[in-house]
Design a protein around this motif. Structure first.
Motif, PDB file in Angstrom:
ATOM      1  N   GLY A   1      18.113  -7.692 -13.589  1.00 43.00           N
ATOM      2  CA  GLY A   1      17.637  -6.410 -12.562  1.00 43.00           C
ATOM      3  C   GLY A   1      19.046  -5.471 -12.886  1.00 43.00           C
ATOM      4  O   GLY A   1      20.060  -6.184 -13.146  1.00 43.00           O
ATOM      5  N   VAL A   2      18.653  -4.414 -12.686  1.00 41.86           N
ATOM      6  CA  VAL A   2      19.685  -3.374 -12.466  1.00 41.86           C
ATOM      7  C   VAL A   2      19.421  -2.486 -11.213  1.00 41.86           C
ATOM      8  O   VAL A   2      18.313  -2.123 -11.277  1.00 41.86           O
ATOM      9  CB  VAL A   2      20.081  -2.699 -13.862  1.00 41.86           C
ATOM     10  N   ASP A   3      20.215  -2.156 -10.455  1.00 37.71           N
ATOM     11  CA  ASP A   3      19.937  -1.272  -9.406  1.00 37.71           C
ATOM     12  C   ASP A   3      21.036  -0.459  -9.162  1.00 37.71           C
ATOM     13  O   ASP A   3      22.387  -0.838  -9.334  1.00 37.71           O
ATOM     14  CB  ASP A   3      19.326  -1.994  -8.107  1.00 37.71           C
ATOM     15  N   SER A   4      20.915   0.654  -8.408  1.00 36.80           N
ATOM     16  CA  SER A   4      22.133   1.454  -8.161  1.00 36.80           C
ATOM     17  C   SER A   4      22.781   0.977  -6.909  1.00 36.80           C
ATOM     18  O   SER A   4      22.259   0.255  -6.159  1.00 36.80           O
ATOM     19  CB  SER A   4      21.469   2.857  -7.825  1.00 36.80           C
ATOM     20  N   GLN A   5      23.968   1.426  -6.739  1.00 32.41           N
ATOM     21  CA  GLN A   5      24.885   0.869  -5.578  1.00 32.41           C
ATOM     22  C   GLN A   5      25.288   2.192  -4.612  1.00 32.41           C
ATOM     23  O   GLN A   5      25.085   3.389  -5.233  1.00 32.41           O
ATOM     24  CB  GLN A   5      26.208   0.329  -5.743  1.00 32.41           C
ATOM     25  N   LEU A   6      25.558   1.990  -3.423  1.00 34.12           N
ATOM     26  CA  LEU A   6      25.573   3.225  -2.521  1.00 34.12           C
ATOM     27  C   LEU A   6      26.656   4.179  -3.094  1.00 34.12           C
ATOM     28  O   LEU A   6      27.776   3.663  -3.643  1.00 34.12           O
ATOM     29  CB  LEU A   6      26.098   2.724  -1.167  1.00 34.12           C
TER      30      LEU A   6
ATOM     31  N   VAL B   1      17.101   0.575   0.334  1.00 35.14           N
ATOM     32  CA  VAL B   1      17.646  -0.644   0.884  1.00 35.14           C
ATOM     33  C   VAL B   1      18.592  -0.953  -0.232  1.00 35.14           C
ATOM     34  O   VAL B   1      18.149  -1.719  -0.906  1.00 35.14           O
ATOM     35  CB  VAL B   1      16.558  -1.601   1.401  1.00 35.14           C
ATOM     36  N   VAL B   2      19.945  -0.881  -0.103  1.00 30.38           N
ATOM     37  CA  VAL B   2      20.821  -1.204  -1.100  1.00 30.38           C
ATOM     38  C   VAL B   2      20.976  -2.556  -0.925  1.00 30.38           C
ATOM     39  O   VAL B   2      21.245  -2.925  -0.134  1.00 30.38           O
ATOM     40  CB  VAL B   2      21.853  -0.220  -1.105  1.00 30.38           C
ATOM     41  N   VAL B   3      21.054  -3.221  -2.302  1.00 30.30           N
ATOM     42  CA  VAL B   3      21.152  -4.622  -2.599  1.00 30.30           C
ATOM     43  C   VAL B   3      22.630  -4.724  -2.251  1.00 30.30           C
ATOM     44  O   VAL B   3      23.491  -4.297  -3.075  1.00 30.30           O
ATOM     45  CB  VAL B   3      20.822  -5.291  -3.880  1.00 30.30           C
ATOM     46  N   ASP B   4      23.290  -5.746  -1.500  1.00 26.92           N
ATOM     47  CA  ASP B   4      24.556  -5.923  -1.441  1.00 26.92           C
ATOM     48  C   ASP B   4      25.026  -6.912  -2.541  1.00 26.92           C
ATOM     49  O   ASP B   4      24.575  -8.144  -2.348  1.00 26.92           O
ATOM     50  CB  ASP B   4      24.805  -6.433   0.163  1.00 26.92           C
ATOM     51  N   PRO B   5      26.087  -6.720  -3.697  1.00 28.90           N
ATOM     52  CA  PRO B   5      26.242  -7.595  -4.352  1.00 28.90           C
ATOM     53  C   PRO B   5      26.911  -8.851  -4.033  1.00 28.90           C
ATOM     54  O   PRO B   5      26.946 -10.049  -4.669  1.00 28.90           O
ATOM     55  CB  PRO B   5      27.222  -6.831  -5.230  1.00 28.90           C
TER      56      PRO B   5
ATOM     57  N   VAL C   1      29.040  -5.639 -10.475  1.00 26.21           N
ATOM     58  CA  VAL C   1      28.806  -3.989 -10.068  1.00 26.21           C
ATOM     59  C   VAL C   1      29.597  -3.720 -11.279  1.00 26.21           C
ATOM     60  O   VAL C   1      30.756  -3.650 -11.665  1.00 26.21           O
ATOM     61  CB  VAL C   1      29.671  -3.684  -8.882  1.00 26.21           C
ATOM     62  N   MET C   2      28.785  -2.426 -12.080  1.00 23.10           N
ATOM     63  CA  MET C   2      29.334  -1.910 -13.193  1.00 23.10           C
ATOM     64  C   MET C   2      30.180  -0.705 -12.948  1.00 23.10           C
ATOM     65  O   MET C   2      30.111  -0.143 -11.882  1.00 23.10           O
ATOM     66  CB  MET C   2      27.965  -1.286 -14.177  1.00 23.10           C
ATOM     67  N   PRO C   3      30.933  -0.239 -13.937  1.00 16.89           N
ATOM     68  CA  PRO C   3      31.872   0.875 -13.528  1.00 16.89           C
ATOM     69  C   PRO C   3      31.120   2.225 -12.867  1.00 16.89           C
ATOM     70  O   PRO C   3      31.750   3.019 -12.314  1.00 16.89           O
ATOM     71  CB  PRO C   3      32.595   1.211 -14.857  1.00 16.89           C
ATOM     72  N   ASP C   4      29.824   2.207 -13.422  1.00 13.97           N
ATOM     73  CA  ASP C   4      29.213   3.582 -13.067  1.00 13.97           C
ATOM     74  C   ASP C   4      28.223   3.375 -11.838  1.00 13.97           C
ATOM     75  O   ASP C   4      27.183   3.933 -11.516  1.00 13.97           O
ATOM     76  CB  ASP C   4      28.194   3.772 -14.247  1.00 13.97           C
ATOM     77  N   THR C   5      28.916   2.402 -11.067  1.00 15.35           N
ATOM     78  CA  THR C   5      28.134   2.232  -9.768  1.00 15.35           C
ATOM     79  C   THR C   5      26.700   1.656  -9.720  1.00 15.35           C
ATOM     80  O   THR C   5      26.042   2.029  -8.812  1.00 15.35           O
ATOM     81  CB  THR C   5      28.358   3.419  -8.505  1.00 15.35           C
ATOM     82  N   ARG C   6      26.456   0.968 -10.683  1.00 12.37           N
ATOM     83  CA  ARG C   6      25.293   0.065 -10.815  1.00 12.37           C
ATOM     84  C   ARG C   6      25.525  -1.140 -10.563  1.00 12.37           C
ATOM     85  O   ARG C   6      26.434  -1.914 -11.036  1.00 12.37           O
ATOM     86  CB  ARG C   6      24.655   0.210 -12.107  1.00 12.37           C
ATOM     87  N   LEU C   7      24.698  -2.070 -10.074  1.00 15.71           N
ATOM     88  CA  LEU C   7      24.612  -3.495  -9.758  1.00 15.71           C
ATOM     89  C   LEU C   7      23.976  -3.973 -10.883  1.00 15.71           C
ATOM     90  O   LEU C   7      22.474  -3.886 -11.344  1.00 15.71           O
ATOM     91  CB  LEU C   7      23.967  -3.770  -8.521  1.00 15.71           C
ATOM     92  N   ARG C   8      24.174  -5.140 -11.637  1.00 24.48           N
ATOM     93  CA  ARG C   8      23.556  -5.924 -12.842  1.00 24.48           C
ATOM     94  C   ARG C   8      23.614  -7.226 -12.314  1.00 24.48           C
ATOM     95  O   ARG C   8      24.568  -7.719 -12.114  1.00 24.48           O
ATOM     96  CB  ARG C   8      23.933  -5.480 -13.957  1.00 24.48           C
ATOM     97  N   PHE C   9      22.328  -8.009 -12.670  1.00 24.33           N
ATOM     98  CA  PHE C   9      22.352  -9.182 -12.362  1.00 24.33           C
ATOM     99  C   PHE C   9      21.586 -10.010 -13.258  1.00 24.33           C
ATOM    100  O   PHE C   9      20.576  -9.532 -13.913  1.00 24.33           O
ATOM    101  CB  PHE C   9      21.854  -9.650 -10.883  1.00 24.33           C
TER     102      PHE C   9
END
Length: 185
Positions: free
Chosen positions: A129-134, A148-152, A172-180
């Motif tokens: 999964g990949v999702d945006s961070q705040l 509802v932002v996912v807390d890494p 957390v990627m440098p472009d403020t995305r979360l990848r898991f």
């Protein structure tokens, strides 16, 4: 989704950005032969995935979006809910979701989606999964939207609780995305 958000997600610019970064988002994972995408939305990620995997199914909760996507992708698109997937246990080699988890209206429903992803995976199957961070831009884009932002920091435990093998990879990627990445034992 508010008007601004819909406009962005259906734009050619967004499609180009997704097409450019998805190969990197998937470079280190073997999705296998039968992939489920949860939450294709406007189909931008589906357009990239359909040429990368032997078999693709996508489940979309919004009936109008599912109907629109069926015009392009046919019976690969299923109208359904990621928290109650209409598939048998152990069917898929991989489950993926891209920039949609924050639209799931509660942490409890996100956890249910994680459990469902685990249920429909084969043993050894991967959940990517990949999702945006705040960020300020992200918050402004979601005025009036579900967000509802996912807390890494809590995601590894949540994925393990959902039945995935201990030690899911979360970054957390440098472009403020979360990848898991999580695997079904």
């Amino acid at each position: 989704m508010n008007r601004m958000h819909r406009r962005l997600c259906s734009s050619a610019d967004w499609a180009t950005k997704v097409a450019d970064r998805m190969p990197r988002d998937l470079a280190d994972v073997d999705l296998g032969d039968d992939v489920l995408e949860i939450g294709p939305g406007y189909g931008t990620t589906t357009r990239v995935l359909v040429d990368r995997v032997p078999r693709l199914t996508a489940v979309e909760v919004d009936e109008a979006s599912a109907t629109r996507l069926r015009v392009e992708f046919g019976d690969r698109i299923v109208h359904g809910d990621g928290t109650a997937l209409p598939f048998e246990d152990g069917r898929f080699s991989a489950v993926v979701c891209f920039t949609m988890l924050h639209h799931v209206p509660s942490r409890a429903l996100q956890d249910r989606l994680f459990a469902e992803a685990r249920r429909v995976l084969r043993p050894g199957g991967v959940f990517r999964g990949v999702d945006s961070q705040l960020s300020l831009r992200f918050r402004l884009l979601h005025v009036g939207d579900t967000m509802v932002v996912v807390d890494p920091g809590t995601l590894p435990e949540r994925l393990t609780t959902a039945g995935f093998a201990p030690g899911p990879q979360v970054e957390v990627m440098p472009d403020t995305r979360l990848r898991f990445t999580a695997r079904r034992p």
